[in-house]
Design an enzyme around this catalytic site. Structure first.
Site, PDB file in Angstrom:
ATOM      1  N   CYS A  39       0.873  17.523 -33.084  1.00 28.12           N
ATOM      2  CA  CYS A  39       0.471  18.608 -32.183  1.00 28.12           C
ATOM      3  C   CYS A  39       1.521  19.717 -32.080  1.00 28.12           C
ATOM      4  O   CYS A  39       1.222  20.837 -31.689  1.00 28.12           O
ATOM      5  CB  CYS A  39       0.126  18.048 -30.811  1.00 28.12           C
ATOM      6  SG  CYS A  39       1.309  16.841 -30.206  1.00 28.12           S
ATOM      7  N   ILE A  97      63.902  -1.776 -26.470  1.00 25.37           N
ATOM      8  CA  ILE A  97      65.208  -1.674 -27.108  1.00 25.37           C
ATOM      9  C   ILE A  97      65.712  -0.266 -26.843  1.00 25.37           C
ATOM     10  O   ILE A  97      65.018   0.709 -27.124  1.00 25.37           O
ATOM     11  CB  ILE A  97      65.088  -1.940 -28.621  1.00 25.37           C
ATOM     12  CG1 ILE A  97      64.536  -3.362 -28.810  1.00 25.37           C
ATOM     13  CG2 ILE A  97      66.422  -1.763 -29.324  1.00 25.37           C
ATOM     14  CD1 ILE A  97      63.695  -3.531 -30.008  1.00 25.37           C
ATOM     15  N   HIS A 156      60.352   4.636 -31.396  1.00 24.10           N
ATOM     16  CA  HIS A 156      60.994   5.349 -30.289  1.00 24.10           C
ATOM     17  C   HIS A 156      62.200   4.566 -29.794  1.00 24.10           C
ATOM     18  O   HIS A 156      62.107   3.369 -29.566  1.00 24.10           O
ATOM     19  CB  HIS A 156      60.023   5.506 -29.106  1.00 24.10           C
ATOM     20  CG  HIS A 156      58.760   6.190 -29.486  1.00 24.10           C
ATOM     21  ND1 HIS A 156      57.697   5.511 -30.015  1.00 24.10           N
ATOM     22  CD2 HIS A 156      58.389   7.488 -29.410  1.00 24.10           C
ATOM     23  CE1 HIS A 156      56.719   6.367 -30.261  1.00 24.10           C
ATOM     24  NE2 HIS A 156      57.106   7.570 -29.907  1.00 24.10           N
ATOM     25  N   THR A 198      66.313  14.095 -27.959  1.00 23.57           N
ATOM     26  CA  THR A 198      65.637  15.037 -27.064  1.00 23.57           C
ATOM     27  C   THR A 198      66.076  14.668 -25.653  1.00 23.57           C
ATOM     28  O   THR A 198      65.976  13.506 -25.259  1.00 23.57           O
ATOM     29  CB  THR A 198      64.112  14.847 -27.161  1.00 23.57           C
ATOM     30  OG1 THR A 198      63.761  14.997 -28.530  1.00 23.57           O
ATOM     31  CG2 THR A 198      63.367  15.841 -26.308  1.00 23.57           C
ATOM     32  N   ILE A 221      52.942  14.056 -28.577  1.00 21.43           N
ATOM     33  CA  ILE A 221      53.959  13.034 -28.807  1.00 21.43           C
ATOM     34  C   ILE A 221      53.267  11.681 -28.940  1.00 21.43           C
ATOM     35  O   ILE A 221      52.087  11.545 -28.598  1.00 21.43           O
ATOM     36  CB  ILE A 221      55.015  12.979 -27.671  1.00 21.43           C
ATOM     37  CG1 ILE A 221      54.322  12.853 -26.300  1.00 21.43           C
ATOM     38  CG2 ILE A 221      55.924  14.200 -27.709  1.00 21.43           C
ATOM     39  CD1 ILE A 221      55.284  12.712 -25.130  1.00 21.43           C
ATOM     40  N   SER A 222      54.006  10.686 -29.456  1.00 21.77           N
ATOM     41  CA  SER A 222      53.343   9.421 -29.745  1.00 21.77           C
ATOM     42  C   SER A 222      53.774   8.282 -28.832  1.00 21.77           C
ATOM     43  O   SER A 222      53.297   7.171 -28.961  1.00 21.77           O
ATOM     44  CB  SER A 222      53.588   9.037 -31.199  1.00 21.77           C
ATOM     45  OG  SER A 222      54.980   8.992 -31.430  1.00 21.77           O
ATOM     46  N   THR A 236      53.123   3.429 -26.077  1.00 22.99           N
ATOM     47  CA  THR A 236      52.897   4.268 -27.257  1.00 22.99           C
ATOM     48  C   THR A 236      51.409   4.504 -27.465  1.00 22.99           C
ATOM     49  O   THR A 236      50.570   3.805 -26.890  1.00 22.99           O
ATOM     50  CB  THR A 236      53.442   3.589 -28.529  1.00 22.99           C
ATOM     51  OG1 THR A 236      52.669   2.409 -28.754  1.00 22.99           O
ATOM     52  CG2 THR A 236      54.903   3.230 -28.383  1.00 22.99           C
ATOM     53  N   ASP A 278      49.609   1.387 -28.366  1.00 23.95           N
ATOM     54  CA  ASP A 278      49.222   0.502 -27.252  1.00 23.95           C
ATOM     55  C   ASP A 278      47.915   0.997 -26.644  1.00 23.95           C
ATOM     56  O   ASP A 278      47.028   0.219 -26.310  1.00 23.95           O
ATOM     57  CB  ASP A 278      50.278   0.530 -26.130  1.00 23.95           C
ATOM     58  CG  ASP A 278      51.637   0.039 -26.618  1.00 23.95           C
ATOM     59  OD1 ASP A 278      51.658  -0.828 -27.510  1.00 23.95           O
ATOM     60  OD2 ASP A 278      52.654   0.537 -26.092  1.00 23.95           O
TER      61      ASP A 278
END
Ligand code: SF4
Ligand code: SF4
Lengths: 134, 504
Positions: B135, B393, B415, B450, B474-475, B491, B494
């Site tokens: 239709c 760490i 990191h 940093t 950023i990671s 991170t 995760d």
């Protein structure tokens, strides 16, 4: 008199400390109003007190270092047709150049404006624009 | 019991005969102050209100009429000036919502702008797709329409005109971009919405005169309240209304599409409700001034549903342009236009005085005892402490780079938070920092680390940290306590592990 000078950097010049050396050579007290420089060049807007003769000397100093430079009357422009007087822009202005008057209309005091552009993005209807009368 | 008793019918009679006394809510403040509420109730028949602000839950139903051969958009796709509209109705009906964003221009143009363009009489490009049936054989169409070409254009919004709203500030060390506008770092500014003394629902806070069928000023035309608004929360003084009206009668001055920077698109709506002064109780609330109308300043720097209250504040203080916050004087911006709110209240007053606008008897009052509940969530909100790696760490600024490189490689991590002798976080080094230092003369971590570290706290929701990582590209982030001691590390790996679990 307060003057505003606009400096345009090419990509080759972007890495050189041109502004710093002009400041050093001229002993000028400079206020940086706006800066946007990347590896591809960019622009800086500065303001300072200078007489006509001093102005010429400063412009020459910049030109000798190979950047484009001119005195500007770059200002912020308020489009009254678009503005609906919400006042959202007021609280982000660093110099109190914007305020609501007695009848709740927005007022822009161009004398106080340093062209930082912060208000431009706060305005929900894009009634504030940087105009470059270059 | 009340001394004054009037009915809406009686007031309408007075409007018809040109005898009604109509004042704006601003004018009513003075009258109640001077004469008291009983006398004010005897003298005043109607108080007009107004508000003009961004109302995200706004939108419009549109009907395009049928094409030949006919097409069925329902189940397909519809775009108006590249803004997606709802395609879950019948063949040629749609709903365009204010926050829908252009697929080509993003936040610069959205559903609110489409509605404004329609009201301005501008041409709008309609593009749509159907899946083709016996239709409705047609599959695609592109055409140009104006509001004139639509059979119906009905502004219909599930939530408008909040009774009052919370003011916003930001405790974070960075500018944030919210629906309350740009909020400068460290309580640099405050924004608020709501028309205060003119705010419709504030002037009849128990909804004695407001309900289903109440005729109102809507977008420059006449509209109606058709239900309580969504999230209507009367017990906390946060009532809302759902409204409807003919878009074809509305004016662009009172309906404006907008972009809230880095947040999204919306629609500024002008709305005014007439309050019939039936008794002194209503006169009293209609005459409240801005020192009596209170709200709270919330910390939008905390990205949770329940944001901390920073202080209570009156609309009078907000209106003054500056308030005290965190021990300093902070500039305040309204987000809605008081000038237009006033204009709306005055326009409505004129309409009533001229007999062009009669009051309507609500068929049913808005509920005054319901509550607004939060979303039911299937899982508990995961917090950083539930997901982070707790055995971190860490390194020291005077480590040789080569040693750090060895640690990262052996432990298979990216990191290395750098701490001082007291265990306080002072920097971070990533495997990228180390890789890019090879071949340079640098040899201590202090030269590559940093120092302006982005961190997270244990009690923050993981979704918030996910946004932080994305925003700063950023990671991973060290998790610290208030003393900047490193408690863990979180991170992007995760987080993706968690999200992966969520999808199952
Ligand atoms: S550009 Fe805008 S925010 Fe910046 S100083 Fe001028 S008026 Fe104020
Ligand atoms: S934010 Fe824009 S619309 Fe609002 S007062 Fe400022 S210039 Fe006018």
């Amino acid at each position: 008199m307060k003057r505003k000078v606009f400096i345009r950097y090419s990509s080759q010049k972007a890495e050189e400390p041109i502004l710093a050396s002009v400041i050093k050579e001229s002993g000028l007290l400079v206020n940086i109003l706006y800066a946007n420089i990347t590896g591809k060049g960019g622009e800086i807007l500065i303001s300072f007190d200078a007489s006509e003769a001093e102005m010429d000397r400063i412009l020459t100093l910049f030109r000798e270092k190979g950047v484009e430079v001119w005195e500007t009357e770059r200002t912020i422009e308020l489009d009254r047709e678009l503005c609906f007087d919400c006042g959202a822009c007021i609280s982000v202005c660093p110099t109190k150049a914007l305020r609501l008057n007695q009848d709740f209309s927005l007022e822009l005091n161009e004398e106080k404006c340093i062209c930082c552009e912060v208000c431009v993005s706060m305005c929900p209807v894009r009634a504030l624009r940087i105009s470059s009368k270059l | 019991m009340t001394e004054v008793k009037k009915t809406i019918e009686y007031i309408n009679e007075r409007i018809r005969s040109g005898d009604a006394v109509v004042v704006t809510a601003e004018e009513m403040v003075q009258i109640v102050k001077e004469k008291g509420s009983v006398k004010a109730a005897r003298e005043v028949d109607v108080v007009t209100t107004g508000t003009f602000g961004a109302m995200c839950s706004s939108g419009a139903f549109l009907n395009f009429g049928h094409s030949d051969p006919p097409i069925k958009f329902g189940g397909g796709e519809i775009y108006l000036n590249d803004v997606p509209a709802y395609a879950g109705l019948a063949a040629v009906d749609t709903y365009i919502g204010a926050t829908s964003m252009s697929v080509s221009r993003g936040m610069e143009y959205g559903g609110g702008h489409v509605i404004e363009d329609l009201v301005r009489g501008r041409e709008v490009v309609l593009r749509g797709r159907g899946y083709s049936t016996d239709c409705y054989p047609r599959k695609e169409i592109e055409t140009v329409i104006t509001i004139e070409d639509l059979n119906q254009a009905i502004l219909c919004s599930p939530r408008n005109a909040y009774q009052r709203y919370r003011a916003a500030a930001n405790s974070r060390d960075e500018t944030i971009y919210t629906y309350m506008g740009m909020l400068l770092p460290n309580f640099g500014n405050v924004t608020f919405s709501g028309a205060g003394v003119l705010s419709p629902l504030t002037k009849d806070p128990t909804y004695e005169t407001i309900g289903i069928g109440t005729r109102i000023f809507l977008g420059g035309g006449k509209g109606y309240i058709f239900w309580e608004g969504t999230q209507h929360d009367p017990k906390r003084g946060l009532g809302t209304i759902a409204v409807v009206g003919d878009l074809k009668q509305m004016k662009p001055r009172y309906l404006r599409g907008c972009t809230i920077h880095r947040y999204g698109t919306s629609l500024y709506v002008g709305l005014g409700v007439p309050i019939p002064i039936l008794n002194e109780r209503i006169a009293q609330s209609a005459g409240l001034d801005e020192t009596q109308i209170k709200t709270e300043v919330l910390d939008y720097g905390v990205p949770r549903r329940d944001r901390p209250v920073l202080r209570e504040v009156s609309y009078a203080e907000l209106r003054s342009g500056e308030i005290e916050l965190a021990g300093k004087s902070v500039p305040v911006s309204p987000l809605g236009s008081f000038k237009l709110a006033r204009e709306i209240a005055l326009t409505l007053k004129e309409w009533i005085e001229r007999g062009e606008f009669l009051l309507s008897q609500p068929l049913q009052r808005l509920p005054s005892d319901s509550v607004c509940r939060p979303m039911k969530q299937a899982e508990v909100t995961p917090l950083v402490r539930d997901v982070m790696t707790k055995e971190v760490i860490t390194g020291r600024a005077d480590y040789p780079i080569a040693e750090a490189a060895k640690i990262l490689r052996e432990k298979n991590i990216d990191h290395l938070p750098i701490v001082d002798e007291k265990g306080k976080l002072i920097g971070i080094v990533t495997s990228w920092d180390i890789a890019t230092s090879i071949g340079t003369k640098k040899n201590r971590l202090s030269e590559v680390m940093t120092t302006r570290v982005i961190t997270a706290h244990e009690d923050e929701p993981v979704d918030f940290v996910a946004r932080t990582l994305e925003k700063h590209k950023i990671s991973g982030v060290p998790v610290v306590n208030s003393g900047m001691e490193v408690k863990g590390i979180l991170t992007s790996e995760d987080i993706s592990r968690l999200l992966g679990r969520r999808k199952k």
